[in-house]
Design a protein around this motif. Sequence first.
Motif, short mmCIF file in Angstrom:
data_model
loop_
_atom_site.label_atom_id
_atom_site.label_comp_id
_atom_site.label_asym_id
_atom_site.label_seq_id
_atom_site.Cartn_x
_atom_site.Cartn_y
_atom_site.Cartn_z
N GLY A 1 6.13 21.14 -14.87
CA GLY A 1 6.05 22.42 -14.18
C GLY A 1 7.26 22.65 -13.30
O GLY A 1 7.84 23.74 -13.28
N ALA A 2 7.68 21.61 -12.57
CA ALA A 2 8.82 21.74 -11.67
C ALA A 2 10.08 22.06 -12.46
O ALA A 2 10.89 22.91 -12.06
N ALA A 3 10.27 21.38 -13.60
CA ALA A 3 11.46 21.62 -14.41
C ALA A 3 11.45 23.04 -14.95
O ALA A 3 12.47 23.73 -14.90
N MET A 4 10.30 23.49 -15.45
CA MET A 4 10.24 24.84 -16.00
C MET A 4 10.41 25.89 -14.91
O MET A 4 11.01 26.93 -15.12
N ASN A 5 9.90 25.57 -13.74
CA ASN A 5 9.97 26.52 -12.64
C ASN A 5 11.41 26.82 -12.21
O ASN A 5 11.72 27.89 -11.71
N VAL A 6 12.30 25.84 -12.44
CA VAL A 6 13.71 26.06 -12.11
C VAL A 6 14.27 27.17 -12.99
O VAL A 6 15.05 28.00 -12.53
N TYR A 7 13.83 27.20 -14.25
CA TYR A 7 14.35 28.20 -15.18
C TYR A 7 13.58 29.50 -15.10
O TYR A 7 14.16 30.57 -15.16
N PHE A 8 12.24 29.36 -15.01
CA PHE A 8 11.40 30.56 -14.97
C PHE A 8 10.45 30.45 -13.78
O PHE A 8 9.54 29.64 -13.79
N ARG A 9 10.66 31.29 -12.78
CA ARG A 9 9.81 31.23 -11.59
C ARG A 9 8.38 31.68 -11.90
O ARG A 9 7.49 31.55 -11.08
N ASP A 10 8.18 32.21 -13.10
CA ASP A 10 6.84 32.63 -13.51
C ASP A 10 5.84 31.48 -13.36
O ASP A 10 4.66 31.70 -13.10
N VAL A 11 6.35 30.25 -13.54
CA VAL A 11 5.47 29.10 -13.52
C VAL A 11 4.74 29.00 -12.19
O VAL A 11 3.52 28.83 -12.15
N SER A 12 5.50 29.17 -11.10
CA SER A 12 4.85 29.02 -9.79
C SER A 12 3.91 30.18 -9.52
O SER A 12 2.98 30.07 -8.73
N ALA A 13 4.12 31.32 -10.21
CA ALA A 13 3.21 32.44 -10.03
C ALA A 13 1.92 32.23 -10.83
O ALA A 13 0.84 32.58 -10.37
N ALA A 14 2.07 31.64 -12.01
CA ALA A 14 0.91 31.47 -12.89
C ALA A 14 0.04 30.30 -12.46
O ALA A 14 -1.17 30.29 -12.69
N LEU A 15 0.67 29.30 -11.84
CA LEU A 15 -0.03 28.05 -11.57
C LEU A 15 -1.33 28.19 -10.75
O LEU A 15 -2.35 27.63 -11.14
N PRO A 16 -1.31 28.93 -9.64
CA PRO A 16 -2.56 29.04 -8.86
C PRO A 16 -3.71 29.59 -9.70
O PRO A 16 -4.86 29.14 -9.57
N VAL A 17 -3.40 30.55 -10.58
CA VAL A 17 -4.44 31.13 -11.43
C VAL A 17 -5.01 30.06 -12.36
O VAL A 17 -6.23 29.88 -12.45
N VAL A 18 -4.11 29.35 -13.03
CA VAL A 18 -4.54 28.32 -13.97
C VAL A 18 -5.35 27.25 -13.26
O VAL A 18 -6.41 26.83 -13.73
N LEU A 19 -4.87 26.85 -12.08
CA LEU A 19 -5.55 25.76 -11.37
C LEU A 19 -6.93 26.20 -10.88
O LEU A 19 -7.89 25.41 -10.91
N SER A 20 -7.05 27.47 -10.45
CA SER A 20 -8.38 27.86 -9.97
C SER A 20 -9.35 28.00 -11.13
O SER A 20 -10.55 27.74 -10.99
N LEU A 21 -8.84 28.39 -12.31
CA LEU A 21 -9.70 28.39 -13.49
C LEU A 21 -10.16 26.97 -13.82
O LEU A 21 -11.30 26.72 -14.17
N MET A 22 -9.18 26.05 -13.66
CA MET A 22 -9.46 24.67 -14.02
C MET A 22 -10.56 24.08 -13.13
O MET A 22 -11.31 23.20 -13.55
N MET A 23 -10.65 24.60 -11.89
CA MET A 23 -11.68 24.06 -11.00
C MET A 23 -13.07 24.34 -11.55
O MET A 23 -13.96 23.50 -11.48
N TYR A 24 -13.23 25.54 -12.14
CA TYR A 24 -14.55 25.86 -12.68
C TYR A 24 -14.86 25.04 -13.91
O TYR A 24 -16.02 24.86 -14.28
N LEU A 25 -13.81 24.55 -14.57
CA LEU A 25 -14.01 23.70 -15.75
C LEU A 25 -14.19 22.23 -15.35
O LEU A 25 -14.33 21.37 -16.20
N SER A 26 -14.12 21.95 -14.04
CA SER A 26 -14.29 20.57 -13.59
C SER A 26 -15.61 20.48 -12.82
O SER A 26 -16.06 21.46 -12.23
N PRO A 27 -16.23 19.31 -12.82
CA PRO A 27 -17.52 19.18 -12.14
C PRO A 27 -17.37 19.13 -10.63
O PRO A 27 -17.61 18.09 -10.00
N VAL A 28 -16.91 20.26 -10.04
CA VAL A 28 -16.72 20.30 -8.60
C VAL A 28 -17.93 20.95 -7.93
O VAL A 28 -18.55 20.39 -7.03
N ILE A 29 -18.27 22.15 -8.45
CA ILE A 29 -19.40 22.87 -7.86
C ILE A 29 -20.72 22.26 -8.36
O ILE A 29 -21.69 22.21 -7.63
#
Lengths: 269, 412
Positions: free
Chosen positions: A161-189
């Motif tokens: 992610g860090a390497a891609m983010n250097v080239y495309f800052r989109d990565v850091s914009a997309a990451l929070p979305v992906v990670l919050s989706l991932m929380m619902y796919l994990s046995p957290v709640i």
Amino acid sequence: MLRVLTNLFRYRELIGVLAWKNIAMRYKQAFLGIAWAVLKPVMLMTIFTVIRGFIGIDSGAIPYPILTFAALMPWTLFQESASDGVNSVVGNAHLIRKIYFPREIFPVTAVVTKTVEFLINCLILAGLMVWYGIAPSWQILWVPLLLLYVLLASLAIAFVGAAMNVYFRDVSAALPVVLSLMMYLSPVIYPIHLVQEKLLRHGGNGSILYTVYLMNPLAGVIDAFQRVVLRGLPPDPATLLPGGAIVALLLPVSFLIFKRAEAYFADVI
Amino acid sequence: MGQVQSLKSAVLNGARRLLGKPVEKRARLHALSDVTFSVNSGEVIGIIGQNGAGKSTLLKLISGITPPSRGTVSVEGSIAPLIEVGAGFIPDFTGRENIYLNGAILGIPKRVLERKLDDIVAFAELEDFIDTPIKRYSSGMQVRLGFALATSMDADILIVDEVLAVGDLAFQRKCFDRIESLIRQSGKTILIVSHNIRQVERLCGRVLLLDQGRLLQEGSAATICDSFYALMNKKIRHNIEQSANSSQRVISSGEVTDVQVQVLDRDGLSTDQVQSGDPLRIRVTFTLRSSLNKPEFHIGTHTTDFFYLTGSSSALVERPDVLLPGRHAVQQDIAMYSIVPGTYAVRFAVLDKFRRVVYHGETLALFTVSQSLRESLQDELRIVDLPVNWSIDGRLLNKSFDLQDIVSREVQ
């Protein structure tokens, strides 16, 4: 592999100082200071507990608040060290342009920083255990190993992610979305045994679906963390295996991509 | 990999690759090409050149920040980058915290740092403020701390990039002395990049002159610095001639127009070249739009970087009571223009009787001073070559003697 580790060891002083900088910088001139590190999981725990009051989630013998807090600890560690790791290279652009040291120091430092906060959260967990009268067993000695696994999983995301983010800052914009989706796919709640029961009772391709669910690198380790700390049981290898295999596969690839892109960071950033 | 494309061109190029069509390529800029040199241990090397000549790129290659796209860079020993003093300072941290942080970034072990802490603080003159967050420092205090820290590294190779121009004059002097003592005492290998050519000339044994990514010249400091000055003057001259009036600094009330400046030789002919020590005549012709009471004229010469060399006012001589509208010519004769060879420019001003500036212009004409026929000794060690008398033990030395004679006579 060994060379990578010795190289990191050579720069341990720098990693330590940079991690201290990250922590000190975050809490300087903040009235609540280091308390912010625990505030996030504690608040999430409170919200989840309130929600559970409406919809009802079966937490078995363990009180729900402490069960979800024990899930939030590895999850928060993963989420924050992955996202900080992804932003670490771009965030240190001024250093990248001026000075050379191995660039993997930045993601590694981000992960080390978050580990410190994880350790602080351990104190809260201990307090909760005293409150609910849960005695730890010897199985708790698994925790360092599980911690290491979460760190490696975070790095698997952070490097590429860090390497891609250097080239495309989109990565850091997309990451929070992906990670919050991932929380619902994990046995957290919810605890993992609810998923297991639902899918395995179906029969047929239910067991395949369950394996796919476990391929989420965090699914197995969250369950394992709850088992060793709260239930006094050893980790379940079958639950850990699919996610572990994914991390074992992703991490080297992720690191190699990072090292290949590294040379051009200073030019592109 | 070394380039960023927009999503659109990335997708289009991807599609072109799939279809086997030629890919849209970007024009490449080679910041450096065909630059080959070696530096021996203990040497002090200066790297000079215009903006964009590739100096910083060269330093980045040497310190390993960027890999060369072709060719090799080999470095033996540890490198301490001095690139931009205080790059990693955190405003919220105290001076002491920043020393530890930046020390670690620069690769100074903590033990060494603790040993040198007092030294660093003392050099930066920050004893009373070391536990204050540096956001409360003045900018001078910050660069002082950065310089003190960066020069306390124990690396084999030091890279000094434009860092000598920090702080006030007294501190700049201190920085210069510190670099000089690093050179003399420790015998480190030092690379200095600076636009302050005189400093480079003084500190370095050898100088590389870069121009548009190429190694133009390499050699002793004095030779290369002189040829850099010549190059710069040529460029300045070219710029000024290209853009006619636009690069001249002119303030005018509109009463004086069509100003023409000529430099005249012995015979009164227009020229742009005089010999050092020869007479210099400057004639300015201009059109006056409205009559001017008791006008005062200034004519002077300056270097191309606006260091004023000569200048005289006509106020001290008899002034006309009134100058009527029309074309006029003023001329200033300097009996001996004893400035060392180089390119110089003419300044002209007109004031009225209340000393109001009616017209003021710089770089109105350029002229070159060439080497005088009397072979001069060391032009790089002076600006003005004035006639002098010598005496030894109270005995005036006759002009016909030269120094060599006297020395050999004393020896006998």
